[in-house]
Design an enzyme around this catalytic site. Structure first.
Site, PDB file in Angstrom:
ATOM      1  N   GLU A 328      40.777  44.865  41.587  1.00 42.58           N
ATOM      2  CA  GLU A 328      41.782  44.694  42.635  1.00 42.58           C
ATOM      3  C   GLU A 328      42.481  46.021  42.922  1.00 42.58           C
ATOM      4  O   GLU A 328      43.038  46.642  42.020  1.00 42.58           O
ATOM      5  CB  GLU A 328      42.817  43.651  42.217  1.00 42.58           C
ATOM      6  CG  GLU A 328      42.224  42.277  41.905  1.00 42.58           C
ATOM      7  CD  GLU A 328      43.284  41.253  41.514  1.00 42.58           C
ATOM      8  OE1 GLU A 328      44.463  41.634  41.375  1.00 42.58           O
ATOM      9  OE2 GLU A 328      42.932  40.072  41.356  1.00 42.58           O
ATOM     10  N   CYS A 329      42.450  46.447  44.173  1.00 39.46           N
ATOM     11  CA  CYS A 329      43.203  47.594  44.653  1.00 39.46           C
ATOM     12  C   CYS A 329      42.933  48.844  43.810  1.00 39.46           C
ATOM     13  O   CYS A 329      41.915  49.488  43.972  1.00 39.46           O
ATOM     14  CB  CYS A 329      44.696  47.264  44.728  1.00 39.46           C
ATOM     15  SG  CYS A 329      45.614  48.347  45.855  1.00 39.46           S
ATOM     16  N   GLY A 330      43.809  49.202  42.884  1.00 35.48           N
ATOM     17  CA  GLY A 330      43.584  50.380  42.065  1.00 35.48           C
ATOM     18  C   GLY A 330      42.282  50.308  41.291  1.00 35.48           C
ATOM     19  O   GLY A 330      41.568  51.312  41.154  1.00 35.48           O
TER      20      GLY A 330
END
Length: 442
Positions: A328-330
């Site tokens: 997720e994301c990072g």
């Protein structure tokens, strides 16, 4: 269930409610009370401050992620505290799309029948703060604002302003809070600095909590919390079952954005969570059935992540053998071939073809639902990819705007959205089953 509770709210972000909230939590805890902490909305960083203060996990309550009944159930679950303090998000009435009450702090207050303490930042104001208070009270149709605290106000002017507010608006002012240099929390582009980045944070908080206790009437705040209506819910969080698979979860200074209820849901559904550090460890944990790379600030550790080739090789080898993977994301950024920022390029995992580049503004910011997965999520990032994937369709509430996103490697999900697993318990169950089947096949 009685569940004494208060919501700390403000007219806008930057009003000082985080410092006042953690000061209040610390002051109550120092009085010997058992305090539980909650955060309205999808924020990851404020709960880290709550945990630093209390030594226990703070939980998110978000009425976009979960309906009113489930939200009440999440609040009441295992809540045996003497008092619950809930920190609001943005301005009191700010909800979906900036025009709706839905998912606002006020919506949560009505859902939990929770008294609101309105924090007003009086910096640069005197009598005008009375007009601001009047405006917020005029929109309080449920009559939930039970008191006011004046932030950044001097002792000399406080008495007169308190008298004006109580006389004209018929609402009590429980105290004031002069500017505190000891706990001046700085911000960066994704919000407040992380608690670990502030030296002697607990010591500083204790100083502000002591100051808070001298200028704010804690006894009256407790009394307001205790008269909150009884609350109940029919929602039942899944009971914990015996672990059937191990999931490696990245947790360090680069990857630390996780919802506590999401992690506990995975545990209750049969996952043993094994934490590791992509920054410091050399290899993935052994005997795992899945890998979860959460959000955070990988860009602040880009050099360390890039040079830790042993960890990158370990992840690539495991994923190449079919290890189920969620990022997720990072965590999604980390999977790319390259990360480019400030005229420098960092070589990363190379599992996702392409690169991530830092932009000058938030990209696709806000709440979304992932169609097909029926799971609620949130995006909040300044980086973008030239390979976002097309496994899912993201759809924004209110506007209905849609776009393709996410990859589906080894049965998992990789993309910028931060998922809130309790929004779809069956999807979380599917995650655990996918990891379990991988181990059985292997």
């Amino acid at each position: 269930m009685k569940a004494p509770r208060l919501i700390m709210a403000a007219p806008k972000s930057g009003s000082g409610k985080t410092v006042l909230t953690i000061s209040l939590m610390t002051a109550l805890s120092n009085m010997g009370l058992k305090v539980s902490a909650f955060k309205c909305g999808p924020d990851y960083i404020d709960p880290m401050y709550h945990k630093k203060v209390l030594g226990i996990d703070s939980r998110n309550l978000d009425l976009f992620f979960t309906d009113e009944e489930k939200t009440r159930g999440l609040f009441l679950r295992n809540n045996s505290s003497d008092i619950s303090i809930i920190e609001g998000v943005m301005g009191l009435y700010d909800g979906l799309g900036g025009v709706s009450e839905e998912a606002s702090t006020y919506h949560l207050a009505k859902t939990l029948k929770a008294p609101i303490i309105l924090v007003l930042d009086a910096k640069g104001m005197s009598r005008s703060v009375v007009a601001e208070a009047a405006g917020f009270l005029s929109m309080d149709d449920a009559k939930l604002i039970k008191g006011i605290i004046l932030n950044n106000m001097s002792r000399g002017i406080y008495g007169g302003i308190k008298e004006l507010i109580e006389e004209k608006l018929k609402v009590p002012v429980f105290g004031y809070f002069p500017k505190q240099k000891e706990c001046d929390i700085s911000s960066r582009y994704l919000g407040l600095s992380l608690p670990e980045e502030i030296s002697d944070l607990k010591g500083k908080i204790n100083i502000t909590a002591e100051a808070f206790s001298k200028t704010v009437d804690l006894k009256k705040l407790i009394e307001v919390a205790e008269v909150a209506e009884e609350l109940s819910s029919t929602f039942v969080f899944p009971e914990k079952i015996k672990a059937s698979t191990r999931i490696a979860v990245a947790r360090d200074e680069a990857f630390n954005f996780y919802y506590r209820d999401s992690l506990e849901l995975l545990e209750n559904l049969g996952a043993e969570l094994v934490y590791f550090s992509p920054v410091h460890d050399r290899n993935l944990p052994e005997n795992i059935g899945g890998l979860l790379l959460g959000g955070g600030y990988p860009e602040l550790c880009a050099r360390e992540l890039s040079t830790n080739r042993s960890m990158i090789d370990s992840i690539k080898a495991a994923v190449g053998k079919g290890l189920p993977l969620w990022a997720e994301c990072g965590g999604f950024i980390y999977l790319h071939e390259e990360l480019e920022m400030e005229n420098e390029v960092f070589k990363l995992c190379g599992i996702i073809r392409g690169k991530c580049i830092k932009t000058e503004k938030l990209v696709r910011f806000g709440y979304i639902e992932l169609n097909g997965l029926k799971t609620k999520a949130h995006e909040f990032h300044y980086f973008d990819s030239n390979n976002n994937g097309n496994f899912c369709t993201a759809e924004k509430p209110l506007t209905g705007k849609q776009w393709n996103c996410c990859h589906n490697i080894n049965g998992g999900l990789q993309g910028f959205p931060h998922l809130y697993y309790p929004s779809n318990i069956e999807y979380a169950r599917q995650m655990v089953e996918t990891c379990k089947k991988y181990k059985e096949i292997k």
